[in-house]
Design a protein around this motif. Structure first.
Motif, mmCIF file in Angstrom:
data_model
loop_
_atom_site.group_PDB
_atom_site.id
_atom_site.type_symbol
_atom_site.label_atom_id
_atom_site.label_comp_id
_atom_site.label_asym_id
_atom_site.label_seq_id
_atom_site.Cartn_x
_atom_site.Cartn_y
_atom_site.Cartn_z
ATOM 1 N N THR A 83 0.834 -1.214 0.000
ATOM 2 C CA THR A 83 0.000 0.000 0.000
ATOM 3 C C THR A 83 0.862 1.254 0.000
ATOM 4 O OG1 THR A 83 -1.765 -1.163 1.163
ATOM 5 C CG2 THR A 83 -1.797 1.235 1.275
ATOM 6 N N TYR A 84 1.881 1.265 0.835
ATOM 7 C CA TYR A 84 2.756 2.435 0.886
ATOM 8 C C TYR A 84 3.593 2.578 -0.382
ATOM 9 C CZ TYR A 84 1.678 4.176 5.504
ATOM 10 O OH TYR A 84 1.040 4.748 6.578
ATOM 11 N N LYS A 87 1.476 4.582 -2.541
ATOM 12 C CA LYS A 87 1.499 5.977 -2.087
ATOM 13 C C LYS A 87 2.817 6.654 -2.457
ATOM 14 C CE LYS A 87 -1.621 5.295 1.783
ATOM 15 N NZ LYS A 87 -2.521 6.387 2.061
ATOM 16 N N GLU A 90 2.636 7.490 -6.048
ATOM 17 C CA GLU A 90 1.737 8.647 -6.131
ATOM 18 C C GLU A 90 2.473 9.940 -5.768
ATOM 19 O OE1 GLU A 90 -1.804 10.048 -3.245
ATOM 20 O OE2 GLU A 90 -1.979 8.000 -4.021
ATOM 21 N N GLN A 151 7.572 7.143 4.376
ATOM 22 C CA GLN A 151 6.139 7.310 4.659
ATOM 23 C C GLN A 151 5.636 6.324 5.707
ATOM 24 O OE1 GLN A 151 3.573 7.299 1.240
ATOM 25 N NE2 GLN A 151 4.743 8.864 0.179
#
Length: 192
Positions: A83-84, A87, A90, A151
């Motif tokens: 998931t990170y 991100k 992104e 992050q």
């Protein structure tokens, strides 16, 4: 569990005695987890430890639950990193694509950036195109991985703490089983 894994050796199936079944209720499983997997892990641990007394059974049940938690934490940590990673892609796309965007088009550009990051995760063709585009701006996989860890640092520290605590507890329980056997009985003999 601590020795070398021997392929030729069959694990002895050690069933939880009926009188102790209430001590080991079924686990609370998360979506995607399977009771059969938990039971297989539990059986392997019971066979490996071969509990001989009520205390050893209690300790073996706890070892199985902690071992399941450790596996769960590792799997969740892996999913978290996936998931990170999205991100991080992104955020990197935002650094490239949002530079020089007129203020009135920022919301639309942000939407496209989010869509591109999702495409990167779901579509292998889009992922290779986005990776190539990021590379032309100097963002290789190491840069993306660095962004992932920046992050996710707080959440990764949480998982590291959970893993360490569960592993420490498991080792203490295994030592307690060894101590119980060393003392030749479930309870210590009182000193005279």
């Amino acid at each position: 569990m601590n020795g070398l894994f021997q392929i030729g050796r069959e694990l002895t199936v050690t069933e939880l005695p009926v009188e102790f079944e209430f001590l080991a209720p079924p686990p609370l499983l998360l979506p995607g987890e399977q009771l059969e997997h938990y039971q297989a892990l539990q059986q392997a641990i019971f066979a490996d430890l071969a509990p001989r007394s009520a205390i050893e059974w209690l300790l073996a049940i706890d070892v199985a639950e902690l071992s399941w938690d450790i596996q769960r934490y590792r799997m969740l940590r892996h999913k978290l990193l996936e998931t990170y990673r999205q991100k991080a892609v992104e955020a990197t796309l935002r650094r490239i694509d949002m530079v020089g965007i007129d203020h009135e088009f920022e919301a639309e550009a942000e939407t496209y950036t989010l869509q591109n990051a999702l495409s990167w995760r779901c579509d292998p063709v889009a992922a290779s195109e986005i990776d190539a585009r990021l590379a032309t701006y100097g963002f290789d996989q190491h840069a993306i991985t660095t962004e992932v860890y920046v992050q996710a640092r707080e959440v990764l520290a949480l998982f590291e703490g959970l893993l360490n605590a569960a592993q420490t507890k498991r080792m203490l329980l295994l030592r307690e089983i060894r101590n119980q056997r060393f003392l030749s009985g479930p309870l210590r003999q009182p000193r005279v």
